[in-house]
Design an enzyme around this catalytic site. Structure first.
Site, PDB file in Angstrom:
ATOM      1  N   LYS A  22       0.829  -1.217   0.000  1.00  0.00           N
ATOM      2  CA  LYS A  22       0.000   0.000   0.000  1.00  0.00           C
ATOM      3  C   LYS A  22       0.858   1.259   0.000  1.00  0.00           C
ATOM      4  O   LYS A  22       0.655   2.173  -0.796  1.00  0.00           O
ATOM      5  CB  LYS A  22      -0.909  -0.006   1.230  1.00  0.00           C
ATOM      6  CG  LYS A  22      -1.622   1.323   1.494  1.00  0.00           C
ATOM      7  CD  LYS A  22      -2.387   1.277   2.804  1.00  0.00           C
ATOM      8  CE  LYS A  22      -3.076   2.597   3.078  1.00  0.00           C
ATOM      9  NZ  LYS A  22      -2.238   3.550   3.814  1.00  0.00           N
ATOM     10  N   ASN A  23       1.834   1.327   0.908  1.00  0.00           N
ATOM     11  CA  ASN A  23       2.615   2.559   1.047  1.00  0.00           C
ATOM     12  C   ASN A  23       3.511   2.811  -0.159  1.00  0.00           C
ATOM     13  O   ASN A  23       3.814   3.964  -0.474  1.00  0.00           O
ATOM     14  CB  ASN A  23       3.435   2.524   2.342  1.00  0.00           C
ATOM     15  CG  ASN A  23       2.541   2.620   3.573  1.00  0.00           C
ATOM     16  OD1 ASN A  23       1.404   3.072   3.484  1.00  0.00           O
ATOM     17  ND2 ASN A  23       3.039   2.184   4.714  1.00  0.00           N
ATOM     18  N   ARG A  97      -4.868  10.583   2.751  1.00  0.00           N
ATOM     19  CA  ARG A  97      -3.627  11.224   3.154  1.00  0.00           C
ATOM     20  C   ARG A  97      -2.560  11.133   2.060  1.00  0.00           C
ATOM     21  O   ARG A  97      -1.769  12.056   1.864  1.00  0.00           O
ATOM     22  CB  ARG A  97      -3.103  10.582   4.448  1.00  0.00           C
ATOM     23  CG  ARG A  97      -1.851  11.277   4.903  1.00  0.00           C
ATOM     24  CD  ARG A  97      -1.450  11.044   6.324  1.00  0.00           C
ATOM     25  NE  ARG A  97      -0.253  11.829   6.585  1.00  0.00           N
ATOM     26  CZ  ARG A  97      -0.235  13.099   6.894  1.00  0.00           C
ATOM     27  NH1 ARG A  97      -1.356  13.758   6.996  1.00  0.00           N
ATOM     28  NH2 ARG A  97       0.899  13.753   7.095  1.00  0.00           N
ATOM     29  N   ASP A 121      -5.826   8.170   8.772  1.00  0.00           N
ATOM     30  CA  ASP A 121      -6.042   7.611  10.104  1.00  0.00           C
ATOM     31  C   ASP A 121      -5.986   8.681  11.188  1.00  0.00           C
ATOM     32  O   ASP A 121      -5.175   9.599  11.130  1.00  0.00           O
ATOM     33  CB  ASP A 121      -4.967   6.558  10.417  1.00  0.00           C
ATOM     34  CG  ASP A 121      -5.179   5.291   9.623  1.00  0.00           C
ATOM     35  OD1 ASP A 121      -6.341   4.970   9.343  1.00  0.00           O
ATOM     36  OD2 ASP A 121      -4.183   4.626   9.300  1.00  0.00           O
ATOM     37  N   ASP A 320       3.942   1.027  11.791  1.00  0.00           N
ATOM     38  CA  ASP A 320       2.684   0.399  11.393  1.00  0.00           C
ATOM     39  C   ASP A 320       2.498  -1.000  11.975  1.00  0.00           C
ATOM     40  O   ASP A 320       1.388  -1.536  11.956  1.00  0.00           O
ATOM     41  CB  ASP A 320       2.595   0.312   9.863  1.00  0.00           C
ATOM     42  CG  ASP A 320       2.227   1.649   9.239  1.00  0.00           C
ATOM     43  OD1 ASP A 320       1.865   2.572   9.988  1.00  0.00           O
ATOM     44  OD2 ASP A 320       2.304   1.780   8.010  1.00  0.00           O
ATOM     45  N   MET A 342       6.068   7.705  17.301  1.00  0.00           N
ATOM     46  CA  MET A 342       5.661   8.669  16.275  1.00  0.00           C
ATOM     47  C   MET A 342       4.276   9.280  16.483  1.00  0.00           C
ATOM     48  O   MET A 342       4.085  10.463  16.283  1.00  0.00           O
ATOM     49  CB  MET A 342       5.721   8.010  14.890  1.00  0.00           C
ATOM     50  CG  MET A 342       7.137   7.873  14.370  1.00  0.00           C
ATOM     51  SD  MET A 342       7.176   7.305  12.662  1.00  0.00           S
ATOM     52  CE  MET A 342       6.527   8.738  11.799  1.00  0.00           C
TER      53      MET A 342
END
Length: 435
Positions: A22-23, A97, A121, A320, A342
């Site tokens: 996904k990223n 995002r 998110d 993640d 984070m």
């Protein structure tokens, strides 16, 4: 609002293949705007966030053809820049995002890029300063409409420069990098992110004609070129999904094989799960997880002190996966401190695990101590709501290991990051239905 019903407590078995990352997809898809030539991309995951971005590209005038499952061609030879000022774009961009990474390619090729304040998110503050400070360093003028939360950058010609990023932001590095490839002169980015997905972006851009050196390090040097050409690119498997399936196998004491994981791009992930006592074997490019009949025991440090698992920029552990690691620790033998550096809201989902009978002390917004049950008592089924993608999957894993039938609402959050997850889980024996 969609719902999963999950009958937990069953052992799973078989093989599962991770989706495309996904990223990586969010970066790679934005990069197609850098050229008027055709770009072919394979292994694109069929998930909500990626499909939203493809839809935005289509509205921008990019010609898109689906070749087969996960394979598309993109041709941005007639981009409609007026769409960027439309109410439709303000609405579409706000819901994703990853849309922030449209700005770098648009600025580089067309001299202007706009974006509404992106959503995503609700896991804490996720500032965009790194992105825009990078564009300003390259010579762009920045403007911000406070009433509409609308950002813009414009420049007649970007000029290469040296910059030290204030944080090793993955999306920030990707965005600045995509702007710099068409800038005049040489750009040096220090404290750059160097995740495998960013390395993939660099390799793709170099195939298109960019001149990027230092790939894989935190010091990138980009010699600007006049234009880029087309290319073909295949995305890596999703490392977060791979970590999710390792955790699922351990929690449900199942024998699972995760296929085609691109092991060399997993970094710390196998080691961290091994520190939790989970046995996994490398078989070619697959991960084999045997059935953990007798559970798994967390390793302490050499001096006997409690293990801490924390996130860090690559090659450290990706943030993640911390939600999943926390859930897996609830059934381990021993204790572990989870330190999420984070995002200050990402650990708030632990109240749902407490409802299921987990032993967790939330020390502060960033740290939680988990005391494992060692399977001497199972988690109990409950009704919960998914707050974000990763917490949603973590709760799903908890529900699959729990006794009884659990209900998870707001599963659209899970669908944003995991392709057809219920069908794929049913194929390995999970009792899950989508309501």
């Amino acid at each position: 609002m969609g719902t999963f019903k999950i009958e937990g407590g069953h052992s799973l078995s078989g093989e599962i293949t991770p989706q495309g990352a996904k990223n990586e997809a969010l970066q790679i898809l934005c990069a197609v705007l850098l050229t008027a030539e055709e770009v072919t991309i394979h292994n694109i995951p069929n998930i909500v966030d990626v499909n939203k971005l493809i839809s935005i590209l289509e509205d921008l005038g990019v010609k898109i053809q689906k070749k087969s499952k996960g394979s598309y061609t993109f041709k941005a030879d007639d981009v409609n820049l007026d769409y960027l000022q439309s109410e439709q774009f303000k609405q579409d961009g706000r819901g994703l995002r990853g849309s922030i990474m449209l700005v770098g390619p648009l600025l580089a090729r067309f001299g202007k890029g706009y974006i509404p304040k992106p959503g995503g998110d609700k896991i804490g503050r996720r500032r965009l300063d790194t992105h825009f400070e990078g564009f300003i360093n390259l010579g762009a003028k920045f403007r911000y409409n406070k009433e509409e939360y609308f950002y813009g950058v414009e420049a007649k010609k970007l000029k290469g420069t040296y910059m030290l990023l204030d944080e090793a932001s993955v999306t920030g590095t990707a965005n600045i990098l995509m702007a710099a490839v068409l800038a005049e002169g040489t750009t040096t980015i220090y404290n750059a992110a160097c995740e495998p997905y960013l390395q993939q972006l660099c390799k793709m851009l170099n195939r298109m004609g960019a001149k990027i050196s230092g790939v894989g390090s935190n010091l990138l040097v980009i010699e600007g070129v006049d234009q880029l050409g087309g290319t073909e690119h295949t995305m890596l498997p999703d490392m977060i999904e791979i970590g999710s399936w390792i955790g699922l196998a351990a929690m449900t004491r199942s024998e699972l094989t995760i296929k085609n994981v691109s092991w060399d791009d997993l970094g710390q992930i196998p080691t961290v799960f091994q520190k939790l006592g989970i046995r996994l074997e490398r078989k070619g490019d697959d991960i084999y997880i045997p059935e953990h009949k007798n559970g798994y025991e967390i390793q302490n440090y050499i001096d006997g002190s409690i293990l801490t698992i924390a996130d860090a920029p690559w090659p450290g552990l990706t943030p993640d996966l911390l939600s999943i690691i926390l859930v897996v620790a609830t059934q381990a033998k021993g204790e572990v401190l989870i330190h999420q550096k984070m995002f200050e809201s990402r650990l708030f989902f632990v109240d749902k695990l407490l409802d299921m009978g987990a032993k967790i002390i939330l020390c502060d917004p960033h740290r939680a101590t988990v005391i494992g049950h060692d399977f001497k008592s199972t988690l109990k089924a409950t009704t919960m709501t998914s707050p974000d993608i990763r917490a949603g999957v973590s709760l799903l894993i908890a529900a699959l290991s729990a006794k009884g039938t659990s209900t998870i609402h707001n599963i659209e959050q899970i669908d944003r990051g995991y392709e057809d997850i219920d069908t794929r889980l049913r194929a390995i024996g999970a009792k899950i239905t989508r309501v």
